[in-house]
Design an enzyme around this catalytic site. Structure first.
Site, PDB file in Angstrom:
ATOM      1  N   GLU A  34      24.800  -7.650  -0.305  1.00 14.99           N
ATOM      2  CA  GLU A  34      23.548  -8.201  -0.807  1.00 14.99           C
ATOM      3  C   GLU A  34      22.658  -7.195  -1.498  1.00 14.99           C
ATOM      4  OE1 GLU A  34      23.226  -7.598   3.690  1.00 14.99           O
ATOM      5  OE2 GLU A  34      24.603  -8.467   2.272  1.00 14.99           O
ATOM      6  N   ASP A  58      29.310   8.035 -36.825  1.00 12.70           N
ATOM      7  CA  ASP A  58      29.227   8.305 -38.247  1.00 12.70           C
ATOM      8  C   ASP A  58      29.281   9.807 -38.458  1.00 12.70           C
ATOM      9  OD1 ASP A  58      26.763   9.058 -37.343  1.00 12.70           O
ATOM     10  OD2 ASP A  58      25.600   7.907 -38.778  1.00 12.70           O
ATOM     11  N   ASN A  89      34.695  -5.823   9.632  1.00  9.81           N
ATOM     12  CA  ASN A  89      33.856  -6.482  10.637  1.00  9.81           C
ATOM     13  C   ASN A  89      34.231  -7.949  10.808  1.00  9.81           C
ATOM     14  OD1 ASN A  89      32.463  -4.186  11.230  1.00  9.81           O
ATOM     15  ND2 ASN A  89      30.661  -4.693   9.999  1.00  9.81           N
TER      16      ASN A  89
END
Length: 906
Positions: free
Chosen positions: A331, A373, A716
């Site tokens: 989160e 460039d 977990n």
């Protein structure tokens, strides 16, 4: 008389094509139509052009100009505007992880408005979105500060009424209208697309449109101008001056044929405004986000079902499932990414780099191809006298002296090459004019002769008749000067210029042209009959002295900067609108392996597949237009590269938008700055190297967070599945899971301030969703092994094997789970042995220590009861230390095997 024709509708690409392809087709269509319209004006007589525009050589009346301004609008091109603050705020919260958390918070609130989990989730959502909004908002304002514009005016000839005499007015450029007659002089910006009516010695700098470092000559137009042969490229038309270019010398008047969006510049700008294509970073975040969300959608229902079936309490199982969903969701990813990017932006700002779009920092780290460039990036964007050669190609100070006298004594506006000659002498102090010469007359430069001459009095020399000796010194284009030469100076001797010798000296000039040098010839003539005035007819029977060769020199540090980028795994490709010989010379000088220089005309003949193959093996592209530049970028991206593009001209804008990271400079044209993601306050590749390192550090720290969180959360949840299946009570309360996750994520907020191992910074780094999934599955279950070991210890050693003692079991697993998660930070952050071979930065050390102390303190704190904790016995902690040490040892061992197997870690 007819007024201007209405704007031609833009022909869009077929609906089946992707957005990027449609944009590219739209750009090509717009520029093609604008080019056709302009080249039509170029080919027609000036009187016909004025008639179509309902204009006269005397200019419009004020009333006519006002009507046309109302009809055609202000002379401005389309440009992006920063979104309103509320739109930026809403966009900051538009993230899949934030969406998941907001949904879970709403569900928890619906179940129980007083649930503390609602507050925890709301805080996570609010902090993450607000931090990202603030950083984006500040960066946008900083970029806007770079685009402050000073009101610019131009000289326009207008009349008070139809019978009034014309008067020249200074008019703001945005008030110029079609049909206006504009007067141009040295230093003026071209305010719109002009068809020249008259001009004298006009030189225009077109680098912003074409990439050419040297100014180009425009037609010396007279009143009876009948137009020129038609060309398909308005940039090459000799009697057109285009918006975005500038006058370097000479004067002219021109009639405005297009303003605003109808100009060649505007046709490109209009196609570039709008939503940007998805970059490498955007795609990477999206893939990782949905990988984790898919995993969550599978695991959460399984956890919910197992708990409901084994415990019989479906309400509790539902809340526990939500807590597991939060545990699986990284989160804080938006916040960690924002903090990472914000820190990178601050670090880069100290190195004179403004980051307009934060995502660009990570793309900079992932970049493995840099397209750049030539002018001003590899070169100094100034003309120098590179060499002064005699007729055999050997350096000769006499040639320099004659060239200097010609440039020094001319009275007209000195062009860049004249100034380069003067600067070379002033720096070297090799020529002293003093009183040896005085000015007699000059024959000014014109575009028909392509040369200019001065006639000087040799003050110290008197001729046979007692009169002063005059010498003519002519400098100009090689072919034109050689046509006037009958002799040449060969090692101090004047010899006849035979056809064999003429071929020899021509070859000397051509050899220098092939080296990318602009060559001028220098010739002299001692005047037999000195007089006060001279004419073009006197430019004959000249003696060729030698050649002056000019170059826009490479930057002193360009070669080192390119090598540094190569050492970081970045391939540099030069894409320029300039001449192929000049491009090859400059690139070779800075260490680029030039090979075959590919021209824009070759690109047009290839389909996308063939271009991919060509772009992969080509280092230098020359004489390319804006559409071709963008095609090259897309071809490299299609080949799997993360592409950066560095440019500052109008002709670079499309490629800047299409690149994964567009880089420009604060002196660039506005449309280039708006199209860029990063703006350099100094056009320096060395600054880019530092930016690349910062980008890779930022990317590495972001990946650390994702892999740490994803693997530990996976472990977990796997542990929760095992415990739920075999333990008769909840292995951990939902509020405990939320608190554990919150403490761990707060500790992770220090990740942006961590250092990266030197080895990691040597290669470009890209998002790899598959690799993250593999890492999660391989490393995540390690923690489950020791979670299960702690289950066994709590169940058997501490007798926490019934509902009456579930708080003890849950408290023991909470501490072990939090501490193992925190320690894994140090195991995952480096492929080396933590604390010994690689140490984290002090912010990470401090935050992990605080997280450990918080975890140890909570079961003994006043909050313990409300959170469901109980105090743990002292005998628990030796077991805890043993489990954690075993965990770190096994993780390090498996880390070594993982790196050996897959060749990567972070």
């Amino acid at each position: 008389m007819t007024m201007l024709t209405p704007r031609t509708p833009t022909k869009l690409a077929p609906p089946g094509k992707g957005r990027r392809e449609r944009k590219a087709a739209e750009l090509e269509s717009r520029t093609r139509l604008a080019g056709e319209r302009l080249t039509g004006f170029s080919a027609r007589p000036g009187a016909s052009v004025l008639q179509e525009l309902s204009a006269t050589r005397s200019g419009l009346t004020h009333a006519e100009a006002a009507l046309r301004l109302e009809r055609h609008g202000a002379n401005v091109v389309a440009h992006e505007r920063a979104p309103r603050w509320w739109a930026q705020l809403a966009k900051a919260f538009w993230n899949p992880f934030i969406g998941v958390l907001a949904f879970l918070a709403a569900v928890m609130w619906w179940q129980d408005p007083a649930d503390p989990g609602v507050v925890i989730l709301s805080v996570m959502v609010g902090i993450s979105g607000l931090l990202r909004f603030w950083q984006e908002f500040r960066s946008g304002r900083a970029a806007d500060a770079l685009k402050r514009l000073v009101t610019t005016t131009c000289a326009v000839q207008r009349r008070a009424g139809s019978g009034s005499a014309p008067t020249t007015f200074e008019v703001p450029m945005d008030r110029v209208v079609p049909g206006d007659v504009v007067k141009l002089a040295a230093g003026d910006l071209i305010p719109a697309d002009l068809r020249l009516i008259t001009s004298k010695d006009l030189m225009v700098g077109q680098a912003a449109l074409s990439g050419e470092s040297l100014p180009v000559a425009k037609t010396d137009t007279r009143m009876e101008d009948l137009g020129q042969f038609e060309t398909t490229d308005p940039v090459e038309a000799d009697n057109l001056c285009l918006m975005g270019t500038s006058v370097t010398s000479g004067t002219a008047t021109g009639v405005v044929v297009a303003t605003g969006a109808d100009t060649y510049f505007g046709s490109m700008a209009g196609s570039l405004v709008g939503e940007r294509p998805q970059t490498n970073f955007d795609n990477g975040v999206r893939k990782v986000s949905f990988l984790l969300i898919r995993f969550m959608l599978v695991m959460v229902p399984v956890v919910f079902a197992i708990n409901g079936l084994t415990k019989g309490d479906w309400d509790e199982a539902f809340l526990f499932g939500i807590a597991v969903a939060v545990g699986l969701t990284p989160e804080m990813l938006p916040m960690v990414v924002s903090a990472n990017l914000a820190r990178g932006a601050v670090a880069m700002s100290k190195r004179k780099v403004v980051v307009k779009r934060l995502n660009a920092i990570q793309n900079l780290g992932a970049m493995d191809v840099l397209c750049t460039d030539k002018t001003g990036t590899l070169t100094e964007d100034r003309i120098i006298l590179d060499r002064y050669l005699d007729v055999h190609g050997d350096e000769d100070n006499e040639v320099l002296e004659y060239g200097y006298l010609n440039s020094h004594f001319q009275t007209g506006l000195k062009n860049l090459m004249d100034q380069a000659v003067i600067n070379r002498v002033d720096e070297a102090e090799e020529v002293v004019v003093d009183a040896r010469f005085s000015m007699v007359d000059e024959i000014p430069f014109d575009f028909a002769r392509r040369r200019m001459s001065v006639v000087l009095d040799r003050n110290s020399i008197v001729g046979d008749l007692g009169r002063p000796e005059h010498i003519m010194i002519t400098k100009g284009a090689v072919e034109e000067v050689l046509d006037l030469c009958t002799h040449m100076r060969d090692r101090g001797e004047k010899v006849e210029l035979t056809e064999r010798l003429r071929s020899h000296v021509t070859r000397i000039a051509e050899d220098n042209n092939r080296r990318g040098l602009r060559v001028l010839a220098v010739a002299t003539r001692t005047m037999g009959t000195p007089r006060e005035t001279y004419s073009v007819a006197d430019e004959e029977q000249l003696t060729l002295v030698g050649f002056l060769a000019f170059l826009d020199p490479p930057k002193a540090d360009a070669a080192r900067a390119l090598q540094a980028l190569a050492d970081k795994g970045i391939t540099v490709k030069v894409i320029t609108g300039d001449n192929d010989l000049v491009a090859a010379r400059v690139c070779a000088d800075v260490g680029v392996d030039v090979g075959h220089v590919v021209l824009g005309t070759e690109i047009d003949a290839l389909d996308d597949t063939a271009l991919r193959a060509l772009a992969a093996r080509t280092a230098v592209f020359a004489k390319v237009n804006p559409v071709q530049k963008a095609r090259i970028v897309r071809a490299l991206q299609a080949d799997g590269h993360t592409v950066g593009f560095l440019g500052d001209g109008i002709n670079d804008a499309a490629a800047l938008r299409d690149a994964d990271v567009g880089i420009s400079v604060d002196t660039a044209v506005d449309i280039a700055k708006e199209s860029a993601d990063i703006i350099l306050l100094e056009k320096d590749l060395t600054v880019l190297e530092q930016g690349v390192i910062q980008g890779r550090t930022t990317f590495g720290n972001t990946i650390k967070y994702i892999k740490m969180t994803a693997s530990s959360n996976f472990g977990n949840v796997f542990s929760v599945l095992v415990a739920s299946a075999f333990i008769p009570f909840q292995p951990m309360l939902a509020i405990m899971l939320l608190v554990q996750n919150l403490v761990y994520d707060i500790a992770q907020l220090a990740t942006p301030w961590d250092r990266m191992d030197e080895e990691y910074l040597r290669k470009p780094r890209n998002w790899d969703a598959k690799g993250i999934g593999r890492f999660m599955v391989c490393i995540g279950p390690i923690s489950s092994i020791f979670d299960i070991a702690m289950f066994v210890i709590m169940w058997n050693v501490f007798a926490a094997n019934s509902e009456a003692h579930q708080a003890l079991f849950q408290s023991g697993w909470f501490i072990e789970g939090l501490l193992s998660q925190t320690l894994i930070v140090h195991m995952i952050r480096t492929r080396k042995i933590p604390f010994i071979q690689s140490r984290a930065s002090w912010p990470v050390m401090v935050m992990t220590v605080l997280a450990v102390l918080t975890g140890l303190y909570l079961p003994f704190s006043p909050l313990a009861a409300s959170l469901g904790f109980v105090a743990l016995p002292a005998s628990y902690f030796p077991w805890l230390i043993g489990v954690l040490l075993a965990y770190c040892t096994l993780t390090q061992l498996l880390k070594t095997l993982y790196i050996r197997k897959f060749g990567t870690w972070l």
